[in-house]
Scaffold this active site. Structure first.
Site: not given
Ligand code: BGC
Length: 255
Positions: A143, A156
């Site tokens: 991410s 996360y």
């Molecule tokens: C998350 C989302 C978030 C996006 C941008 C992703 O990794 O799971 O919840 O909207 O990143 O910030």
């Protein structure tokens, strides 16, 4: 059809980004093991879509936070297709809780589903690929938050930061075996993980305004990067993450 004869596993494969990855790898000719934990009917439907593309997909119910279940996935690939070439550690979840509020249970769940699964998925896939002696690709779906803080989503961010370091370290360790380890770092993607935001027009407007390209990604726009990293064109890319975020982290002070 740059992935003809290749065999892939996609964790969290019957929904969201994972589903798009299954379809894109199949479009490129790969046979796929689809890992899932719920909605067997969605998996069956996806198996059919892959069959219509001329490849085979087999759904395997497995909880990737358990090493024994990850072993089941690799065994299924070897049993059905004789080998494993591409491991996509995609399964992921978030609790959207802050450092002050996150419970022990939430912490453990997020770290196990996102990071522990990628660690042992990498380990087990690499062991199989080393046996085959023809290299392989391990692709971690991380991410933008592997690097960019997201206040209110602490566990996360920890898990994704861990995946970034897993990608870099495992890539160096596995390079002598011609196993390339890379990450794909999406920004905001139109998938169930973002459902709450997508159902809230004000939050969506804020999000779109924060993204230089002005919109969320479609899952397919992440899957195409995964297929590229799995193919011959990416033969010299390892130990790094490719961000597919519409420019999000370059311009936004935060969401
Ligand atoms: C998350 C989302 C978030 C996006 C941008 C992703 O990794 O799971 O919840 O909207 O990143 O910030």
């Amino acid at each position: 059809m740059q992935l003809k004869e290749k065999v892939a596993i996609v964790t969290g494969g019957n929904t969201g980004i994972g589903k798009a990855i299954v379809l894109e790898l199949a479009r490129q000719g790969a046979n796929v093991i689809i890992d899932y934990i719920s909605h067997p009917e969605a998996t069956e439907e996806l198996e059919k879509q892959v069959a219509a593309l001329g490849d085979r997909a087999i759904g395997v119910e497995a909880d990737v936070s358990k090493v024994a279940d990850l072993e089941k996935l690799v065994a299924a690939a070897v049993k059905a297709f004789g080998r494993l070439d591409i491991m996509v550690n995609n399964a992921g979840m978030e609790t959207r809780t802050s450092v002050l509020d996150t419970t022990e249970q939430q912490y453990e769940k997020v770290l196990e589903v996102n990071l522990k699964s990628a660690f042992f998925g990498t380990q087990l896939a690499a062991r199989q690929m080393i046996k085959q002696k023809s290299g392989g690709r391990i692709i971690n779906i991380t991410s933008v938050h592997e690097d960019w803080p997201m206040p209110g989503n602490t566990a996360y961010c920890l898990s994704k930061g861990g995946m970034r370091m897993l990608t870099r370290t495992a890539a160096v360790e596995l390079a002598p075996h011609k196993i390339l380890v890379t990450g794909v770092g999406p920004g905001a993607v139109a998938t169930p993980i973002n459902l709450t935001t997508m159902q809230n027009p004000a939050a969506m407007a804020r999000l779109d305004a924060a993204i230089p390209l002005g919109r969320m990604a479609e899952p397919q726009e992440i899957a195409s990067v995964v297929a590229f990293l799995a193919g011959d064109g990416a033969s010299y890319i390892t130990a790094t993450t490719i961000l597919a975020d519409g420019g999000l982290i370059q311009s936004s002070p935060g969401l």
